[in-house]
Design an enzyme around this catalytic site. Structure first.
Site, mmCIF file in Angstrom:
data_model
loop_
_atom_site.group_PDB
_atom_site.id
_atom_site.type_symbol
_atom_site.label_atom_id
_atom_site.label_comp_id
_atom_site.label_asym_id
_atom_site.label_seq_id
_atom_site.Cartn_x
_atom_site.Cartn_y
_atom_site.Cartn_z
ATOM 1 C CE LYS A 32 -3.712 -2.477 0.109
ATOM 2 N NZ LYS A 32 -4.521 -2.577 -1.133
ATOM 3 N NE ARG A 33 3.549 1.152 -4.769
ATOM 4 C CZ ARG A 33 3.330 -0.144 -5.058
ATOM 5 N NH1 ARG A 33 3.241 -1.055 -4.102
ATOM 6 N NH2 ARG A 33 3.232 -0.534 -6.315
ATOM 7 C CB ALA A 70 1.411 6.585 -0.587
ATOM 8 C CG LEU A 72 -5.686 9.935 4.584
ATOM 9 C CD1 LEU A 72 -5.770 9.724 6.094
ATOM 10 C CD2 LEU A 72 -6.677 11.024 4.153
ATOM 11 C CG LEU A 74 -5.708 8.849 -0.511
ATOM 12 C CD1 LEU A 74 -5.175 9.074 -1.925
ATOM 13 C CD2 LEU A 74 -6.311 10.132 0.043
ATOM 14 N N GLY A 119 0.551 13.086 3.656
ATOM 15 C CA GLY A 119 0.846 12.733 5.047
ATOM 16 C C GLY A 119 2.209 12.091 5.222
ATOM 17 C CD GLU A 122 0.259 16.350 6.943
ATOM 18 O OE1 GLU A 122 -0.374 15.275 6.835
ATOM 19 O OE2 GLU A 122 -0.272 17.428 7.242
ATOM 20 C CD GLU A 142 -1.892 16.686 1.489
ATOM 21 O OE1 GLU A 142 -1.156 17.024 0.539
ATOM 22 O OE2 GLU A 142 -1.457 16.188 2.541
ATOM 23 N NE ARG A 145 -4.311 11.530 -4.518
ATOM 24 C CZ ARG A 145 -3.995 11.064 -5.721
ATOM 25 N NH1 ARG A 145 -4.871 11.084 -6.695
ATOM 26 N NH2 ARG A 145 -2.794 10.567 -5.951
ATOM 27 N N GLY A 150 -3.742 17.482 7.212
ATOM 28 C CA GLY A 150 -4.310 17.336 8.556
ATOM 29 C C GLY A 150 -3.319 16.783 9.560
HETATM 30 C C1 1HE Z 1 -2.673 3.573 -1.453
HETATM 31 C C2 1HE Z 1 -2.170 4.871 -1.326
HETATM 32 C C3 1HE Z 1 -2.803 5.729 -0.423
HETATM 33 C C4 1HE Z 1 -0.996 3.821 -2.797
HETATM 34 N N1 1HE Z 1 -3.860 5.276 0.272
HETATM 35 N N2 1HE Z 1 -3.731 3.156 -0.754
HETATM 36 N N3 1HE Z 1 -1.580 10.541 -1.032
HETATM 37 C C5 1HE Z 1 -1.575 10.524 -2.354
HETATM 38 O O1 1HE Z 1 -2.340 11.199 -3.017
HETATM 39 C C6 1HE Z 1 -0.609 9.571 -3.011
HETATM 40 C C7 1HE Z 1 -1.366 8.394 -3.562
HETATM 41 N N4 1HE Z 1 -0.489 7.366 -4.123
HETATM 42 C C8 1HE Z 1 0.170 7.523 -5.300
HETATM 43 O O2 1HE Z 1 0.170 8.560 -5.925
HETATM 44 C C9 1HE Z 1 0.909 6.320 -5.804
HETATM 45 O O3 1HE Z 1 0.349 5.167 -5.211
HETATM 46 C C10 1HE Z 1 2.441 6.326 -5.496
HETATM 47 C C11 1HE Z 1 3.121 7.402 -6.334
HETATM 48 C C12 1HE Z 1 2.746 6.560 -4.028
HETATM 49 C C13 1HE Z 1 3.031 4.945 -5.859
HETATM 50 O O4 1HE Z 1 2.661 4.627 -7.203
HETATM 51 P P1 1HE Z 1 2.721 3.095 -7.694
HETATM 52 O O5 1HE Z 1 2.413 3.095 -9.150
HETATM 53 O O6 1HE Z 1 4.001 2.489 -7.264
HETATM 54 O O7 1HE Z 1 1.585 2.307 -6.866
HETATM 55 P P2 1HE Z 1 -0.006 2.250 -7.105
HETATM 56 O O8 1HE Z 1 -0.303 1.238 -8.159
HETATM 57 O O9 1HE Z 1 -0.581 3.602 -7.271
HETATM 58 O O10 1HE Z 1 -0.511 1.708 -5.696
HETATM 59 C C14 1HE Z 1 -0.160 0.410 -5.249
HETATM 60 C C15 1HE Z 1 -1.115 0.033 -4.158
HETATM 61 O O11 1HE Z 1 -0.950 0.938 -3.063
HETATM 62 C C16 1HE Z 1 -2.576 0.156 -4.574
HETATM 63 O O12 1HE Z 1 -3.301 -0.783 -3.840
HETATM 64 P P3 1HE Z 1 -3.883 -2.148 -4.517
HETATM 65 O O13 1HE Z 1 -4.553 -2.866 -3.404
HETATM 66 O O14 1HE Z 1 -4.804 -1.682 -5.604
HETATM 67 O O15 1HE Z 1 -2.673 -2.863 -5.062
HETATM 68 C C17 1HE Z 1 -2.944 1.535 -4.097
HETATM 69 O O16 1HE Z 1 -4.319 1.694 -3.877
HETATM 70 C C18 1HE Z 1 -2.182 1.587 -2.793
HETATM 71 N N5 1HE Z 1 -1.936 2.955 -2.365
HETATM 72 N N6 1HE Z 1 -1.129 4.993 -2.180
HETATM 73 C C19 1HE Z 1 -4.287 4.004 0.090
HETATM 74 N N7 1HE Z 1 -2.370 6.977 -0.215
HETATM 75 C C20 1HE Z 1 -4.009 13.741 7.645
HETATM 76 S S1 1HE Z 1 -4.444 14.345 6.125
HETATM 77 C C21 1HE Z 1 -3.235 13.794 5.012
HETATM 78 C C22 1HE Z 1 -3.759 13.954 3.614
HETATM 79 C C23 1HE Z 1 -2.972 13.188 2.611
HETATM 80 O O17 1HE Z 1 -2.018 12.495 2.903
HETATM 81 S S2 1HE Z 1 -3.493 13.374 1.002
HETATM 82 C C24 1HE Z 1 -2.247 12.611 0.058
HETATM 83 C C25 1HE Z 1 -2.565 11.168 -0.196
#
Ligand code: 1HE
Length: 268
Positions: A32-33, A70, A72, A74, A119, A122, A142, A145, A150
């Site tokens: 889940k990265r 990666a 929160l 999501l 996050g 963070e 964020e 998205r 937070g």
């Molecule tokens: C996740 C998450 C996640 C990956 N929550 N499951 N953060 C983001 O907007 C970043 C979101 N993630 C990405 O942009 C990409 O996943 C990565 C650049 C980090 C990695 O890419 P990649 O191609 O190596 O992996 P992938 O195919 O996108 O993801 C692999 C798996 O990890 C997949 O799950 P699967 O069960 O389908 O295999 C994804 O769903 C899972 N995964 N990132 C849940 N973030 C207190 S407020 C804080 C607010 C925030 O942090 S917003 C920013 C959120």
């Protein structure tokens, strides 16, 4: 408060303890990265609440797999369909974890690879030292998205890079990496080789300091940043009064006076 035995029962963190007091703490959801679900945040609270009293001298914080974190979880957030009050409590838990890190008095050195986003940034910004390698990149997605930070970015990331850069990162999704990330303050080190090896080297150096000195460095400075300059100067004198007269420091001072202690050189 965890016991040493309970460290091995953590599910989303792997903790490895070295003889010199350096601990390796690894986020362990690579599939889940290393996204931060609530269970991981709970484990971070427990770990960073316990580590100072369990004798950790310095901690390397890293992520299993190619990406540090990666942000929160999501998917969990989507599925939980939280109320505003629910998510406020989630954020308060994040703050508890990251405050325990920043103010706990044990040096935390983040070894960063791949995505350090949302996050994840963070979390990294609550460490005392950040080390990046050629794969590391930083972003605050964020804005894209439909979310807002937070987990303390408005305080710690703004503190590292300044308000204007943070606003730009959130509005436009701007990604920083390489030497530029160091120059704007997101990382203090950028290495060609392994960020983990460099972070471990730094942690070992920090672990050679006296624990009370490290406690002051890794808690007092953060507290003093929150105070008025007048109060910070007063607090600094109190902390220095305690730290600079500690019995364990006498041998180090004596070594300097006897000319047996290492001198500070540019290559040291
Ligand atoms: C996740 C998450 C996640 C990956 N929550 N499951 N953060 C983001 O907007 C970043 C979101 N993630 C990405 O942009 C990409 O996943 C990565 C650049 C980090 C990695 O890419 P990649 O191609 O190596 O992996 P992938 O195919 O996108 O993801 C692999 C798996 O990890 C997949 O799950 P699967 O069960 O389908 O295999 C994804 O769903 C899972 N995964 N990132 C849940 N973030 C207190 S407020 C804080 C607010 C925030 O942090 S917003 C920013 C959120």
């Amino acid at each position: 408060m965890l016991t040493l035995d309970q460290l091995s029962e953590l599910k989303n963190l792997v903790v490895e303890r070295h003889e010199d007091g350096v601990w390796i703490v690894r986020l362990n959801r690579p599939n889940k990265r290393n996204a931060l679900d609530i269970a991981t945040i709970d484990e971070l609270v427990d770990l960073f609440s316990s580590a100072p009293r369990l004798g950790a001298a310095a901690i390397v914080l890293t992520g299993e797999g190619d990406h540090f974190c990666a942000g929160l979880d999501l998917v969990e957030h989507h599925q939980a369909d939280r109320s505003p009050a629910d998510f406020m409590h989630v954020c308060l838990r994040w703050h508890e974890a990251f405050n325990k890190m920043e103010y706990g008095g044990v040096p935390v050195i983040a070894a960063l690879t791949g995505a350090v986003v949302g996050g994840g940034l963070e979390l990294a910004s609550a460490a005392h030292i950040r080390v990046a390698d050629a794969s590391t990149y930083f972003a605050l997605p964020e804005g894209q998205r439909g979310l807002f930070t937070g987990g303390g970015a408005t305080i710690r990331v703004a503190d590292l890079v300044g308000k204007a850069r943070m606003v730009d990162m959130m509005l436009t999704g701007r990604v920083y990496q390489g030497q530029e990330a160091v120059e704007i303050g997101l990382a203090q080190y950028r290495v060609e080789g392994s960020s983990f090896d460099k972070a471990l080297d730094l942690a070992r150096r920090a672990a050679e300091n006296l624990p009370l000195t490290n406690f002051a460095i890794c808690s007092a400075i953060s507290h003093m940043q929150n105070m008025s300059p007048l109060d910070a100067a007063y607090a600094e004198s109190v902390v220095a009064g305690v730290v600079n007269t500690q019995t364990d420091a006498r041998a180090r001072l004596e070594a300097f006076a006897n000319k047996t202690a290492a001198r500070i050189r540019p290559d040291s």
